[in-house]
Design a protein around this motif. Structure first.
Motif, short mmCIF file in Angstrom:
data_model
loop_
_atom_site.label_atom_id
_atom_site.label_comp_id
_atom_site.label_asym_id
_atom_site.label_seq_id
_atom_site.Cartn_x
_atom_site.Cartn_y
_atom_site.Cartn_z
N LEU A 118 2.32 -12.77 -6.31
CA LEU A 118 2.51 -12.88 -7.81
C LEU A 118 3.64 -14.18 -7.69
N ILE A 119 3.23 -15.09 -7.94
CA ILE A 119 4.73 -16.48 -7.80
C ILE A 119 5.25 -16.39 -9.03
N LEU A 120 6.80 -16.35 -9.27
CA LEU A 120 7.04 -16.73 -10.49
C LEU A 120 6.88 -18.32 -10.61
N GLY A 121 6.22 -18.51 -11.73
CA GLY A 121 6.36 -20.17 -11.51
C GLY A 121 7.20 -20.25 -13.45
N CYS A 122 8.81 -19.42 -12.91
CA CYS A 122 9.52 -20.18 -13.53
C CYS A 122 10.50 -20.10 -12.64
N THR A 123 11.55 -21.44 -12.98
CA THR A 123 12.73 -20.65 -12.23
C THR A 123 13.58 -20.12 -12.75
N HIS A 124 13.15 -19.82 -13.77
CA HIS A 124 14.55 -18.34 -14.21
C HIS A 124 14.64 -16.95 -13.96
N TYR A 125 12.91 -16.83 -13.75
CA TYR A 125 12.10 -15.30 -12.52
C TYR A 125 12.99 -15.17 -12.05
N PRO A 126 13.14 -15.49 -10.65
CA PRO A 126 14.13 -15.57 -9.54
C PRO A 126 15.18 -14.32 -10.02
N ILE A 127 15.64 -14.84 -10.80
CA ILE A 127 17.42 -13.82 -11.34
C ILE A 127 17.20 -12.78 -11.74
N ILE A 128 15.36 -12.43 -12.29
CA ILE A 128 15.27 -10.81 -12.17
C ILE A 128 14.22 -10.77 -11.68
N LYS A 129 14.15 -10.97 -10.34
CA LYS A 129 13.37 -10.87 -8.93
C LYS A 129 13.19 -9.20 -8.93
N ASP A 130 14.54 -8.37 -8.57
CA ASP A 130 13.77 -7.30 -8.37
C ASP A 130 13.82 -6.40 -9.27
N LEU A 131 13.45 -6.85 -10.71
CA LEU A 131 12.91 -5.63 -11.63
C LEU A 131 11.36 -6.21 -11.50
N ILE A 132 10.77 -7.33 -11.35
CA ILE A 132 10.01 -7.69 -11.60
C ILE A 132 9.11 -7.38 -10.74
N GLN A 133 9.84 -7.33 -8.86
CA GLN A 133 9.02 -7.14 -8.04
C GLN A 133 9.03 -5.07 -8.19
N LYS A 134 9.93 -4.82 -8.90
CA LYS A 134 10.12 -3.43 -8.87
C LYS A 134 8.60 -2.61 -9.91
#
Length: 273
Positions: free
Chosen positions: A180-196
């Protein structure tokens, strides 16, 4: 004379790229500009995004930057080629580095992309991925609620978890994608939530590390890497609330940011804060 690297974003998201640049290029000074007052760029018309992006670029060019990094996927999708053909300095976007990292990590060549409405609508990621490997299967999902949530400082807790769960529901049921590509540089800030939410079997890719690597290679090629042991003082500018910006930045960086200024881009004015 020391020339800085310029980084632009629609808000705080590009800080995820900035932190990688600081890690991989510790001698380089960064000047970061986030257009938080007009964030998000994703739902905006293409011509408006281009106009806002050029306003940020002109502001940083006045700072004598030696390289420009467009740390916003929507701005990259709409303006990168134009910027590269117009400016005399190297210009890097975040889409191609993210695509390369995803292809490197994917085992089954089925890749998901989440991003703003503008980025998903532009089909920049499918085009870039298939340019590298025609056999790649790509599914995209717009996540319009993520950027406003992050910009407002909601980065964890029940509210953030609920928004992430609801938004990613269409993707969670897709059993085939392994990356899954985080296609917005904001999204890594909530990467843990997305991964979970997506599950540990999914490789979650952010473009920051790969973008910083590309910046390093290009600067080395142009022989413009800063040498020796330096401790540069990075400068940050925001068009919005400086305290909100500082709150997110200080959670993301290891050390508190030292220089943060407010700037108005239309017309351009600035004052220290």
């Amino acid at each position: 004379m020391e020339q800085p690297i310029g980084v632009i974003d629609s808000g705080v998201g590009g800080l995820t790229v900035a932190v990688e640049l600081m890690r991989q290029l510790p001698n380089e000074k960064l000047i970061y500009l986030g257009d938080t007052i007009r964030c998000p760029y994703g739902p905006r018309p293409k011509e408006q995004v281009k106009r806002y992006t050029w306003q940020m670029v002109h502001y940083l060019l006045e700072k004598n930057i030696k390289m420009l990094i467009v740390a916003c996927n929507t701005a990259t999708a709409y303006t990168l080629r134009e910027l590269q053909s117009t400016l005399s300095i190297p210009v890097i976007g975040v889409i191609e580095p993210g695509a390369r990292a995803a292809i490197k990590n994917s085992k089954n060549k089925q890749i998901g992309v989440i991003g703003t409405e503008g980025t998903i609508k532009s089909e920049a990621y499918p085009h870039t991925l298939r340019t590298i490997d025609q056999s790649i299967v790509v599914d995209g999902l717009a996540c319009p609620s993520f950027v406003p949530m992050i910009e407002s400082g909601v980065l964890s807790g029940p509210e953030a978890e609920e928004i992430v769960s609801k938004t990613l529901k269409p993707f969670k049921n897709q059993k085939n994608i392994d990356t899954l590509i985080l296609g917005c540089t904001h999204y890594p800030i909530i990467k843990d939530l997305i991964q979970k939410e997506m599950g540990s079997h999914i490789q979650v890719i952010s473009s920051g590390e790969e973008t910083a690597r590309e910046a390093s290679l290009i600067l080395a090629y142009h022989r413009s890497l800063e040498q020796g042991n330096r401790s540069p003082v990075h400068e940050f500018y925001t068009t919005g609330d400086t305290e909100k910006f500082r709150h997110v930045a200080n959670r993301w960086f290891e050390e508190p940011i030292q220089v943060l200024n407010y700037v108005s881009l239309d017309p351009i004015q600035s004052s220290a804060n």
